[in-house]
Scaffold this motif. Structure first.
Motif, PDB file in Angstrom:
ATOM      1  N   ARG A  12       0.836  -1.214   0.000  1.00  0.00           N
ATOM      2  CA  ARG A  12       0.000   0.000   0.000  1.00  0.00           C
ATOM      3  C   ARG A  12       0.864   1.255   0.000  1.00  0.00           C
ATOM      4  O   ARG A  12       0.576   2.230  -0.703  1.00  0.00           O
ATOM      5  CB  ARG A  12      -0.906   0.016   1.224  1.00  0.00           C
ATOM      6  N   SER A  13       1.908   1.247   0.794  1.00  0.00           N
ATOM      7  CA  SER A  13       2.802   2.402   0.894  1.00  0.00           C
ATOM      8  C   SER A  13       3.454   2.696  -0.456  1.00  0.00           C
ATOM      9  O   SER A  13       3.535   3.843  -0.887  1.00  0.00           O
ATOM     10  CB  SER A  13       3.867   2.149   1.961  1.00  0.00           C
ATOM     11  N   HIS A  14       3.915   1.655  -1.126  1.00  0.00           N
ATOM     12  CA  HIS A  14       4.556   1.838  -2.432  1.00  0.00           C
ATOM     13  C   HIS A  14       3.564   2.399  -3.451  1.00  0.00           C
ATOM     14  O   HIS A  14       3.893   3.325  -4.206  1.00  0.00           O
ATOM     15  CB  HIS A  14       5.148   0.529  -2.941  1.00  0.00           C
ATOM     16  N   ILE A  15       2.355   1.848  -3.469  1.00  0.00           N
ATOM     17  CA  ILE A  15       1.340   2.324  -4.418  1.00  0.00           C
ATOM     18  C   ILE A  15       0.996   3.781  -4.127  1.00  0.00           C
ATOM     19  O   ILE A  15       0.868   4.598  -5.043  1.00  0.00           O
ATOM     20  CB  ILE A  15       0.098   1.414  -4.389  1.00  0.00           C
ATOM     21  N   ARG A  16       0.867   4.136  -2.861  1.00  0.00           N
ATOM     22  CA  ARG A  16       0.563   5.520  -2.486  1.00  0.00           C
ATOM     23  C   ARG A  16       1.664   6.460  -2.987  1.00  0.00           C
ATOM     24  O   ARG A  16       1.391   7.498  -3.580  1.00  0.00           O
ATOM     25  CB  ARG A  16       0.439   5.619  -0.967  1.00  0.00           C
ATOM     26  N   GLU A  17       2.925   6.090  -2.777  1.00  0.00           N
ATOM     27  CA  GLU A  17       4.055   6.907  -3.241  1.00  0.00           C
ATOM     28  C   GLU A  17       4.073   7.019  -4.764  1.00  0.00           C
ATOM     29  O   GLU A  17       4.307   8.093  -5.319  1.00  0.00           O
ATOM     30  CB  GLU A  17       5.372   6.326  -2.745  1.00  0.00           C
ATOM     31  N   TYR A  18       3.811   5.913  -5.447  1.00  0.00           N
ATOM     32  CA  TYR A  18       3.786   5.909  -6.914  1.00  0.00           C
ATOM     33  C   TYR A  18       2.713   6.872  -7.421  1.00  0.00           C
ATOM     34  O   TYR A  18       2.947   7.665  -8.323  1.00  0.00           O
ATOM     35  CB  TYR A  18       3.515   4.489  -7.417  1.00  0.00           C
ATOM     36  N   GLU A  19       1.518   6.782  -6.821  1.00  0.00           N
ATOM     37  CA  GLU A  19       0.416   7.624  -7.278  1.00  0.00           C
ATOM     38  C   GLU A  19       0.663   9.103  -6.991  1.00  0.00           C
ATOM     39  O   GLU A  19       0.202   9.961  -7.746  1.00  0.00           O
ATOM     40  CB  GLU A  19      -0.902   7.154  -6.661  1.00  0.00           C
ATOM     41  N   LEU A  20       1.386   9.408  -5.931  1.00  0.00           N
ATOM     42  CA  LEU A  20       1.736  10.804  -5.670  1.00  0.00           C
ATOM     43  C   LEU A  20       2.641  11.355  -6.767  1.00  0.00           C
ATOM     44  O   LEU A  20       2.538  12.511  -7.151  1.00  0.00           O
ATOM     45  CB  LEU A  20       2.425  10.946  -4.308  1.00  0.00           C
ATOM     46  N   LEU A  21       3.521  10.510  -7.275  1.00  0.00           N
ATOM     47  CA  LEU A  21       4.449  10.936  -8.326  1.00  0.00           C
ATOM     48  C   LEU A  21       3.829  10.921  -9.716  1.00  0.00           C
ATOM     49  O   LEU A  21       4.060  11.822 -10.519  1.00  0.00           O
ATOM     50  CB  LEU A  21       5.688  10.028  -8.333  1.00  0.00           C
ATOM     51  N   TYR A  22       3.043   9.880 -10.018  1.00  0.00           N
ATOM     52  CA  TYR A  22       2.603   9.666 -11.382  1.00  0.00           C
ATOM     53  C   TYR A  22       1.086   9.707 -11.586  1.00  0.00           C
ATOM     54  O   TYR A  22       0.605   9.533 -12.698  1.00  0.00           O
ATOM     55  CB  TYR A  22       3.117   8.305 -11.888  1.00  0.00           C
ATOM     56  N   GLY A  23       0.325   9.891 -10.541  1.00  0.00           N
ATOM     57  CA  GLY A  23      -1.121   9.908 -10.643  1.00  0.00           C
ATOM     58  C   GLY A  23      -1.717   8.536 -10.384  1.00  0.00           C
ATOM     59  O   GLY A  23      -1.001   7.553 -10.206  1.00  0.00           O
ATOM     60  N   PRO A  24      -3.038   8.486 -10.369  1.00  0.00           N
ATOM     61  CA  PRO A  24      -3.745   7.247 -10.042  1.00  0.00           C
ATOM     62  C   PRO A  24      -3.384   6.100 -10.997  1.00  0.00           C
ATOM     63  O   PRO A  24      -3.184   6.304 -12.184  1.00  0.00           O
ATOM     64  CB  PRO A  24      -5.216   7.615 -10.189  1.00  0.00           C
ATOM     65  N   VAL A  25      -3.334   4.914 -10.432  1.00  0.00           N
ATOM     66  CA  VAL A  25      -3.104   3.705 -11.222  1.00  0.00           C
ATOM     67  C   VAL A  25      -4.462   3.201 -11.695  1.00  0.00           C
ATOM     68  O   VAL A  25      -5.379   3.015 -10.890  1.00  0.00           O
ATOM     69  CB  VAL A  25      -2.409   2.611 -10.384  1.00  0.00           C
ATOM     70  N   SER A  26      -4.603   3.012 -12.991  1.00  0.00           N
ATOM     71  CA  SER A  26      -5.848   2.512 -13.554  1.00  0.00           C
ATOM     72  C   SER A  26      -5.969   1.019 -13.286  1.00  0.00           C
ATOM     73  O   SER A  26      -5.020   0.267 -13.464  1.00  0.00           O
ATOM     74  CB  SER A  26      -5.888   2.765 -15.067  1.00  0.00           C
ATOM     75  N   THR A  27      -7.142   0.601 -12.852  1.00  0.00           N
ATOM     76  CA  THR A  27      -7.391  -0.834 -12.628  1.00  0.00           C
ATOM     77  C   THR A  27      -8.261  -1.428 -13.716  1.00  0.00           C
ATOM     78  O   THR A  27      -8.719  -2.556 -13.603  1.00  0.00           O
ATOM     79  CB  THR A  27      -8.037  -1.069 -11.241  1.00  0.00           C
ATOM     80  N   ASP A  28      -8.502  -0.637 -14.783  1.00  0.00           N
ATOM     81  CA  ASP A  28      -9.270  -1.147 -15.916  1.00  0.00           C
ATOM     82  C   ASP A  28      -8.456  -2.206 -16.648  1.00  0.00           C
ATOM     83  O   ASP A  28      -7.243  -2.071 -16.794  1.00  0.00           O
ATOM     84  CB  ASP A  28      -9.622  -0.023 -16.889  1.00  0.00           C
ATOM     85  N   PRO A  29      -9.144  -3.253 -17.124  1.00  0.00           N
ATOM     86  CA  PRO A  29      -8.424  -4.329 -17.840  1.00  0.00           C
ATOM     87  C   PRO A  29      -7.764  -3.859 -19.122  1.00  0.00           C
ATOM     88  O   PRO A  29      -7.964  -2.909 -19.712  1.00  0.00           O
ATOM     89  CB  PRO A  29      -9.498  -5.348 -18.154  1.00  0.00           C
TER      90      PRO A  29
END
Length: 59
Positions: free
Chosen positions: A42-59
């Motif tokens: 969770r921490s890594h994803i939060r840091e990634y999204e702060l830098l690059y924006g939301p991660v899309s979970t669409d297929p």
């Protein structure tokens, strides 16, 4: 009908040294190894999204 989302399982192979270090850190923070890995992920994803924006979970 009540639909309850259940956690899903991910099986990951790691070298023994990495597992041992993760287990040691989980004990230091009074967490199970599984709970500690979720925290780190969770921490890594939060840091990634702060830098690059939301991660899309669409297929």
């Amino acid at each position: 009908m009540n639909t309850v989302k259940k956690d899903q399982c991910i099986s990951v192979q790691v070298p023994p040294e990495l597992k041992a270090k993760a287990r040691a850190l989980s004990k230091q923070t009074n967490r199970s190894l599984s709970r500690y890995v979720r925290l780190v992920l969770r921490s890594h994803i939060r840091e990634y999204e702060l830098l690059y924006g939301p991660v899309s979970t669409d297929p």
